[in-house]
Design a protein around this motif. Structure first.
Motif, PDB file in Angstrom:
ATOM      1  N   PHE A  49       7.167  67.471 183.315  1.00 25.15           N
ATOM      2  CA  PHE A  49       8.136  68.365 183.946  1.00 25.15           C
ATOM      3  C   PHE A  49       7.762  69.825 183.735  1.00 25.15           C
ATOM      4  O   PHE A  49       7.805  70.628 184.671  1.00 25.15           O
ATOM      5  N   ALA A  52       4.831  70.809 185.949  1.00 24.53           N
ATOM      6  CA  ALA A  52       5.249  70.957 187.346  1.00 24.53           C
ATOM      7  C   ALA A  52       6.058  72.227 187.543  1.00 24.53           C
ATOM      8  O   ALA A  52       5.849  72.990 188.501  1.00 24.53           O
ATOM      9  N   CYS A  95       5.498  65.069 188.847  1.00 21.58           N
ATOM     10  CA  CYS A  95       6.826  64.585 189.244  1.00 21.58           C
ATOM     11  C   CYS A  95       6.895  63.069 189.153  1.00 21.58           C
ATOM     12  O   CYS A  95       7.914  62.510 188.722  1.00 21.58           O
ATOM     13  N   SER A  98       7.255  62.154 185.562  1.00 16.43           N
ATOM     14  CA  SER A  98       8.599  62.490 185.095  1.00 16.43           C
ATOM     15  C   SER A  98       9.621  61.467 185.582  1.00 16.43           C
ATOM     16  O   SER A  98      10.497  61.038 184.830  1.00 16.43           O
ATOM     17  N   LEU A 122      14.881  64.644 190.496  1.00 17.82           N
ATOM     18  CA  LEU A 122      13.452  64.456 190.274  1.00 17.82           C
ATOM     19  C   LEU A 122      12.794  63.763 191.464  1.00 17.82           C
ATOM     20  O   LEU A 122      11.691  64.131 191.882  1.00 17.82           O
ATOM     21  N   GLY A 125      12.454  66.295 194.285  1.00 16.51           N
ATOM     22  CA  GLY A 125      11.307  67.172 194.076  1.00 16.51           C
ATOM     23  C   GLY A 125      10.000  66.480 194.406  1.00 16.51           C
ATOM     24  O   GLY A 125       9.108  67.074 195.033  1.00 16.51           O
ATOM     25  N   PHE A 126       9.898  65.223 194.029  1.00 16.22           N
ATOM     26  CA  PHE A 126       8.698  64.424 194.309  1.00 16.22           C
ATOM     27  C   PHE A 126       8.521  64.241 195.813  1.00 16.22           C
ATOM     28  O   PHE A 126       7.422  64.409 196.350  1.00 16.22           O
ATOM     29  N   ASN A 129       7.565  67.455 197.626  1.00 15.38           N
ATOM     30  CA  ASN A 129       6.188  67.804 197.299  1.00 15.38           C
ATOM     31  C   ASN A 129       5.202  66.942 198.083  1.00 15.38           C
ATOM     32  O   ASN A 129       4.197  67.441 198.597  1.00 15.38           O
ATOM     33  N   LEU A 200      13.613  70.871 190.639  1.00 12.22           N
ATOM     34  CA  LEU A 200      13.137  70.974 189.256  1.00 12.22           C
ATOM     35  C   LEU A 200      14.016  71.938 188.462  1.00 12.22           C
ATOM     36  O   LEU A 200      14.281  71.716 187.272  1.00 12.22           O
TER      37      LEU A 200
END
Length: 213
Positions: A49, A52, A95, A98, A122, A125-126, A129, A200
């Protein structure tokens, strides 16, 4: 070999930290008994984390701005085309780690609502991305290269900061159309990056509430 030296130094410091951790000596912090697996999962989650978060903070708000203000525009674009795939790959892997560590430590069925929300942040965010890595970034790079070709024909692109692109686009419909398409794709990419960063950021607030200093 410089990168290898830095990597080995980082691994060495990590190993020293593990050796001198309370769990290694059989003691616990604040009377809490946690298994070594739990500690390792927390370590994986924290390092992934923080990596990232740090990478996103630097690329989004610091590094990109410095490069834009100090590099010729085409050189800046070419550098970004090499850097962004590596950046999104790094953040994506972090990510994923995490999510895996947090999800294993907090099984969905037995988790509290707060933990379920955090897993959702999380995962968001993944997802944002990955969208950037596999959709928007390739499209942005492709359009950037096409626009660079047209700009070189007009002898522009070597300026720093202020650009002659808009002036030339007023009398060049092809460049104007490229600018519009590039702006749309780049805007979506920037939005996805900000959404990933925001996800994040939300998780960082959760972690701050869990740390006893």
């Amino acid at each position: 070999m410089a990168w290898l030296t830095r990597f080995l130094a980082a691994v060495a410091f990590l190993a020293i930290g593990v050796i001198f951790s309370p769990e290694t000596f059989g003691s616990t912090s604040e009377g809490q008994n946690s298994s070594k697996l739990s500690v390792y999962l927390k370590l994986v989650h924290l390092l992934s984390f923080s990596t990232a978060w740090g990478a996103a903070l630097w690329v989004t708000f610091i590094g990109g701005i410095i490069m834009f203000k100090n590099l010729p525009r085409h050189q800046f674009g070419n550098l970004q085309s090499k850097m962004f795939p590596a950046y999104f790959s790094l953040v994506g892997v972090c990510c994923a780690l995490s999510v895996a560590a947090f999800g294993y430590s907090h099984p969905w069925k037995s988790s509290a609502t707060a933990e379920k929300y955090q897993l959702g942040f999380l995962l968001s965010g993944f997802a944002f991305n990955l969208t950037n890595l596999f959709v928007f970034t390739p499209m942005t790079i492709e359009m950037m290269k096409k626009r660079h070709k047209v700009e070189r024909e007009q002898n522009i692109g070597d300026e720093i900061g202020w650009t002659k692109n808009k002036e030339v686009a007023k009398v060049n419909p092809q460049l104007a159309a490229m600018n519009k398409k590039f702006g749309m794709i780049h805007g979506l990419s920037s939005l996805a990056n900000i959404m990933a960063f925001g996800s994040l950021a939300m998780h960082s607030w959760y972690l701050a509430g869990k740390i006893n200093l």
